[in-house]
Write a protein that holds these residues in place. Structure first.
Motif, mmCIF file in Angstrom:
data_model
loop_
_atom_site.group_PDB
_atom_site.id
_atom_site.type_symbol
_atom_site.label_atom_id
_atom_site.label_comp_id
_atom_site.label_asym_id
_atom_site.label_seq_id
_atom_site.Cartn_x
_atom_site.Cartn_y
_atom_site.Cartn_z
ATOM 1 N N GLU A 7 0.873 -1.151 0.014
ATOM 2 C CA GLU A 7 -0.079 -0.012 -0.156
ATOM 3 C C GLU A 7 0.985 1.205 0.073
ATOM 4 O OE1 GLU A 7 -4.074 -1.272 2.289
ATOM 5 O OE2 GLU A 7 -2.138 -1.025 3.624
ATOM 6 N N ILE A 8 1.876 1.270 0.750
ATOM 7 C CA ILE A 8 2.855 2.358 0.921
ATOM 8 C C ILE A 8 3.466 2.780 -0.521
ATOM 9 C CG2 ILE A 8 5.029 3.362 1.996
ATOM 10 C CD1 ILE A 8 2.685 3.510 3.747
ATOM 11 N N ASP A 9 4.053 1.516 -0.985
ATOM 12 C CA ASP A 9 4.794 1.670 -2.368
ATOM 13 C C ASP A 9 3.641 2.165 -3.216
ATOM 14 O OD1 ASP A 9 6.873 0.365 -1.132
ATOM 15 O OD2 ASP A 9 6.564 -1.681 -2.195
ATOM 16 N N VAL A 10 2.368 1.610 -3.483
ATOM 17 C CA VAL A 10 1.566 2.503 -4.304
ATOM 18 C C VAL A 10 1.413 3.684 -4.188
ATOM 19 C CG1 VAL A 10 -0.872 2.338 -5.124
ATOM 20 C CG2 VAL A 10 0.514 0.082 -4.770
ATOM 21 N N TRP A 11 1.152 4.255 -3.045
ATOM 22 C CA TRP A 11 0.699 5.734 -2.633
ATOM 23 C C TRP A 11 2.148 6.512 -3.038
ATOM 24 C CZ3 TRP A 11 -3.432 8.302 -2.467
ATOM 25 C CH2 TRP A 11 -4.464 7.569 -2.154
ATOM 26 N N ILE A 12 3.326 5.985 -2.656
ATOM 27 C CA ILE A 12 4.405 6.697 -2.873
ATOM 28 C C ILE A 12 4.800 6.999 -4.459
ATOM 29 C CG2 ILE A 12 6.924 6.707 -2.798
ATOM 30 C CD1 ILE A 12 6.038 7.726 -0.306
ATOM 31 N N HIS A 18 2.699 11.759 -9.986
ATOM 32 C CA HIS A 18 2.043 13.162 -10.136
ATOM 33 C C HIS A 18 2.943 14.431 -9.900
ATOM 34 C CE1 HIS A 18 -1.673 11.456 -11.352
ATOM 35 N NE2 HIS A 18 -1.400 10.314 -10.811
ATOM 36 N N GLY A 19 4.050 14.213 -9.538
ATOM 37 C CA GLY A 19 5.178 15.325 -9.170
ATOM 38 C C GLY A 19 4.856 16.108 -7.821
ATOM 39 N N HIS A 20 4.138 15.192 -6.767
ATOM 40 C CA HIS A 20 3.774 15.843 -5.601
ATOM 41 C C HIS A 20 5.175 15.459 -4.573
ATOM 42 C CE1 HIS A 20 0.070 16.942 -6.952
ATOM 43 N NE2 HIS A 20 -0.323 15.637 -6.915
ATOM 44 N N LEU A 21 5.986 14.476 -5.180
ATOM 45 C CA LEU A 21 7.223 14.363 -4.543
ATOM 46 C C LEU A 21 8.376 14.262 -5.486
ATOM 47 C CD1 LEU A 21 6.501 11.086 -2.001
ATOM 48 C CD2 LEU A 21 6.675 13.456 -1.386
ATOM 49 N N HIS A 22 9.515 14.642 -5.179
ATOM 50 C CA HIS A 22 10.662 14.783 -5.946
ATOM 51 C C HIS A 22 11.464 13.565 -5.920
ATOM 52 C CE1 HIS A 22 14.412 15.968 -7.811
ATOM 53 N NE2 HIS A 22 14.933 15.616 -6.717
ATOM 54 N N ARG A 23 11.482 12.896 -4.706
ATOM 55 C CA ARG A 23 12.259 11.698 -4.601
ATOM 56 C C ARG A 23 11.950 10.986 -3.289
ATOM 57 N NH1 ARG A 23 18.566 12.267 -3.358
ATOM 58 N NH2 ARG A 23 18.976 10.393 -2.665
ATOM 59 N N ALA A 24 11.936 9.680 -3.431
ATOM 60 C CA ALA A 24 11.461 8.783 -2.346
ATOM 61 C C ALA A 24 12.202 7.429 -2.217
ATOM 62 C CB ALA A 24 10.174 8.395 -2.182
ATOM 63 N N TRP A 35 11.581 13.491 -0.156
ATOM 64 C CA TRP A 35 12.108 14.907 -0.240
ATOM 65 C C TRP A 35 10.741 15.354 -1.299
ATOM 66 C CZ3 TRP A 35 15.222 10.999 -0.492
ATOM 67 C CH2 TRP A 35 16.464 11.027 0.112
ATOM 68 N N ARG A 36 10.274 16.453 -0.902
ATOM 69 C CA ARG A 36 9.066 17.143 -1.555
ATOM 70 C C ARG A 36 9.415 18.138 -2.781
ATOM 71 N NH1 ARG A 36 4.004 18.127 0.697
ATOM 72 N NH2 ARG A 36 3.510 18.934 -1.318
ATOM 73 N N VAL A 58 0.442 15.376 2.536
ATOM 74 C CA VAL A 58 0.790 15.887 1.158
ATOM 75 C C VAL A 58 -0.629 15.985 0.172
ATOM 76 C CG1 VAL A 58 1.818 15.062 -1.112
ATOM 77 C CG2 VAL A 58 3.111 14.916 1.116
ATOM 78 N N LEU A 59 -1.410 14.769 0.629
ATOM 79 C CA LEU A 59 -2.887 15.023 -0.245
ATOM 80 C C LEU A 59 -3.583 16.188 0.175
ATOM 81 C CD1 LEU A 59 -3.602 11.325 -0.119
ATOM 82 C CD2 LEU A 59 -2.841 12.650 -2.289
ATOM 83 N N ARG A 60 -3.505 16.629 1.542
ATOM 84 C CA ARG A 60 -4.180 17.734 2.151
ATOM 85 C C ARG A 60 -3.808 19.165 1.542
ATOM 86 N NH1 ARG A 60 -4.244 14.833 6.655
ATOM 87 N NH2 ARG A 60 -2.439 15.704 7.753
#
Length: 71
Positions: A7-12, A18-24, A35-36, A58-60
């Motif tokens: 579940e975590i892998d899918v959300w990340i 979608h560009g909401h995180l730069h790196r994970a 990293w945002r 992040v979603l909020r």
């Protein structure tokens, strides 16, 4: 019940796509470092529940930025 690793892998993956995180980067035992933006300070999340809380944060922010702040 804590979220599963899948579940975590899918959300990340979705947030990255979608560009909401730069790196994970995943670490051992459910740890993630995220990293945002390219210049942001990394956040290390030491438990799957903390990762899920971060994803919700992040979603909020995405909803507010999109003008959907009303609930």
């Amino acid at each position: 019940m804590p979220p599963t690793a899948d579940e975590i892998d899918v959300w990340i993956s979705v947030l990255l796509a979608h560009g909401h995180l730069h790196r994970a980067e995943p670490g051992p035992e459910g740890v993630w470092t995220v990293w945002r933006t390219p210049s942001s300070t990394p956040r290390t999340l030491h438990h799957p529940v903390l990762v899920l809380d971060y994803i919700a944060e992040v979603l909020r922010e995405v909803r507010v930025d999109a003008g959907d702040g009303a609930r």
